[in-house]
Design a protein around this motif. Structure first.
Motif, PDB file in Angstrom:
ATOM      1  N   GLN A  46      37.385  40.469  28.616  1.00 11.77           N
ATOM      2  CA  GLN A  46      38.714  40.658  29.203  1.00 11.77           C
ATOM      3  C   GLN A  46      38.642  41.532  30.455  1.00 11.77           C
ATOM      4  O   GLN A  46      39.343  41.280  31.439  1.00 11.77           O
ATOM      5  N   ASP A  49      37.162  39.416  33.229  1.00  9.70           N
ATOM      6  CA  ASP A  49      38.186  38.487  33.708  1.00  9.70           C
ATOM      7  C   ASP A  49      39.191  39.194  34.611  1.00  9.70           C
ATOM      8  O   ASP A  49      39.572  38.674  35.659  1.00  9.70           O
ATOM      9  N   ALA A  50      39.615  40.400  34.201  1.00  7.05           N
ATOM     10  CA  ALA A  50      40.579  41.166  35.007  1.00  7.05           C
ATOM     11  C   ALA A  50      39.971  41.561  36.346  1.00  7.05           C
ATOM     12  O   ALA A  50      40.630  41.478  37.394  1.00  7.05           O
ATOM     13  N   GLU A  53      39.819  38.475  38.558  1.00  9.54           N
ATOM     14  CA  GLU A  53      41.163  38.151  39.049  1.00  9.54           C
ATOM     15  C   GLU A  53      41.561  39.095  40.171  1.00  9.54           C
ATOM     16  O   GLU A  53      42.080  38.671  41.211  1.00  9.54           O
ATOM     17  N   PHE A  54      41.321  40.377  39.971  1.00 10.43           N
ATOM     18  CA  PHE A  54      41.646  41.354  40.998  1.00 10.43           C
ATOM     19  C   PHE A  54      40.870  41.072  42.281  1.00 10.43           C
ATOM     20  O   PHE A  54      41.422  41.116  43.380  1.00 10.43           O
ATOM     21  N   SER A  56      39.674  38.252  43.341  1.00  8.54           N
ATOM     22  CA  SER A  56      40.127  37.039  44.016  1.00  8.54           C
ATOM     23  C   SER A  56      41.449  37.255  44.730  1.00  8.54           C
ATOM     24  O   SER A  56      41.693  36.686  45.790  1.00  8.54           O
ATOM     25  N   VAL A  57      42.306  38.100  44.175  1.00 10.49           N
ATOM     26  CA  VAL A  57      43.598  38.388  44.793  1.00 10.49           C
ATOM     27  C   VAL A  57      43.422  39.318  45.992  1.00 10.49           C
ATOM     28  O   VAL A  57      44.075  39.155  47.016  1.00 10.49           O
TER      29      VAL A  57
END
Length: 98
Positions: A46, A49-50, A53-54, A56-57
């Motif tokens: 997790q 994954d976080a 995600e961070f 990529s943003v």
């Protein structure tokens, strides 16, 4: 999981684990507590994954001119480098090795 184990999972996810933490992870994974192992593995995933995600943003594309500047710097470096007397580059390989 306790707070220390959660911190350890985050350290694993970040890839910044030292020898002492590595031993702690191994002990946790070698324990007979399947629920703890599953929770630890889940926390690591997790967190990864976080972080992904961070990233990529928050990512911004490099300037278009960056590639040209890098290639120019490489060419300049190769043309100004003094050859080693024995014919090898700084990595110990012959300049003709690929």
């Amino acid at each position: 999981m306790n707070e220390s184990q959660i911190d350890l999972a985050h350290t694993v996810a970040l890839g910044s684990i030292g020898d002492e933490d590595q031993r702690a992870v191994q002990e946790l994974l070698d324990s007979g507590d399947t629920a703890l192992r599953a929770a630890f593995t889940r926390e690591v995933q997790q967190t990864r994954d976080a972080l992904a995600e961070f990233a990529s943003v928050a990512a911004t594309p490099p300037p278009v001119s960056l590639r040209d500047r890098l290639l120019a710097a490489i060419i300049e470096d190769q043309t100004t480098r003094t050859p080693h007397p024995c014919g090898s580059n700084h990595r110990g390989r012959s300049a003709t090795d690929h």
